[in-house]
Design an enzyme around this catalytic site. Sequence first.
Site, PDB file in Angstrom:
ATOM      1  N   ASP A 282       0.844  -1.189   0.000  1.00  0.00           N
ATOM      2  CA  ASP A 282       0.000   0.000   0.000  1.00  0.00           C
ATOM      3  C   ASP A 282       0.881   1.241   0.000  1.00  0.00           C
ATOM      4  OD1 ASP A 282      -2.923   0.998   0.373  1.00  0.00           O
ATOM      5  OD2 ASP A 282      -1.850   2.014   1.974  1.00  0.00           O
TER       6      ASP A 282
ATOM      7  N   TYR B 124      -2.015  10.723   2.856  1.00  0.00           N
ATOM      8  CA  TYR B 124      -2.989  11.096   1.826  1.00  0.00           C
ATOM      9  C   TYR B 124      -3.069  12.613   1.686  1.00  0.00           C
ATOM     10  CZ  TYR B 124      -4.701   6.281   1.886  1.00  0.00           C
ATOM     11  OH  TYR B 124      -4.796   4.921   1.787  1.00  0.00           O
TER      12      TYR B 124
ATOM     13  N   HIS C 131      -4.409  -7.323  -1.449  1.00  0.00           N
ATOM     14  CA  HIS C 131      -3.694  -6.120  -1.072  1.00  0.00           C
ATOM     15  C   HIS C 131      -2.814  -6.318   0.168  1.00  0.00           C
ATOM     16  CE1 HIS C 131      -3.530  -1.698  -1.475  1.00  0.00           C
ATOM     17  NE2 HIS C 131      -3.549  -1.640  -0.159  1.00  0.00           N
TER      18      HIS C 131
END
Length: 332
Positions: free
Chosen positions: A126, A257, A307
Amino acid sequence: MNAAYLSDLVSAWHDFDWREREAQLNADSHFIADVAGAGIHFVHLRSARIGAPALLVMHGWPHTFQLQLEFAHLLPDFDVIVPSLPGFAFSEPYDGTMTESVMAELMHRLMTETLGYDRYLTYGEDVSANVSDLIAAAYPSSVQGILATHAHFGTDAERARSTDPAARAFFDRLAASGGPDGAYGHVQGTRPDTLAAALNDSPAGLLAWIAEKLVEWSDTPSGQPHLLERRISRERILTEAMFYWATQSIATSFRPYFDEGEPAPIPPVEVPAAVAIQRHEHDYPESVARDFYRDLRSFDRLKEGGHFAVAEVPHEMARRMRDFARSLDLLP
């Protein structure tokens, strides 16, 4: 996520024996080190084998270090270091802009300056997949090799320049799914504190936000969220929620983010690399990997595992890590 499964998880969390789980986790050696002014938490599993290769194993969002521990314990012939990224769980937030380049520098300094390893292997998922690429690209004299299940994608500009039909099809698929599936990232990158206020106020909301991504991104059949537990046990799901709830770190976990913006290009990786594509990126073209990983020793695709590959298929990933290390003459 659906109401029935969420209700089941909430009830289980209410009855969760946290002290028993805490004792299990405390059986490992935990440390907090000052790295460039940030208190970085990590688990250090030292091998009894003299000259064991060092391996840095990094998590992403929304998982924490504990989802990597089963994999780490399957590698007793390595010195395995499993850190918490800054602002996640027991690591302090970084006092500055929390970009992938900053995380790469902090993780490299943890391995070299703090722990004294001259050379090491690296693996990330990730958010930390790019961090792992950056470490390998920026510090090639220290990195013996990189194992990747989330192989390099490139920036939007780099993708747009691609003329490879297989690469174009892959990037077009990502772009098409980014709108309907990308709402979480948009809000975390634009309104992180507003979202965090709600999640820090509601255990059920926090659990739903985290578990939804574990369901969606793992190798779990669509529309059957309870089958997540074939891959990631209920105990580990609830531990994830408990970490975020107890440390109130959901806001700072959003920092990558919010702070990153449009990522800068990453230079090609020249150190030995092994790529094993996880199921959600099954159509990732080998040509893209070969263009970026200039010393690609192997390329294939996982038959199982999404993932959260090292949490979902830890035995398979441990086998691959050991085979990769043997190919580099780091293990007998």
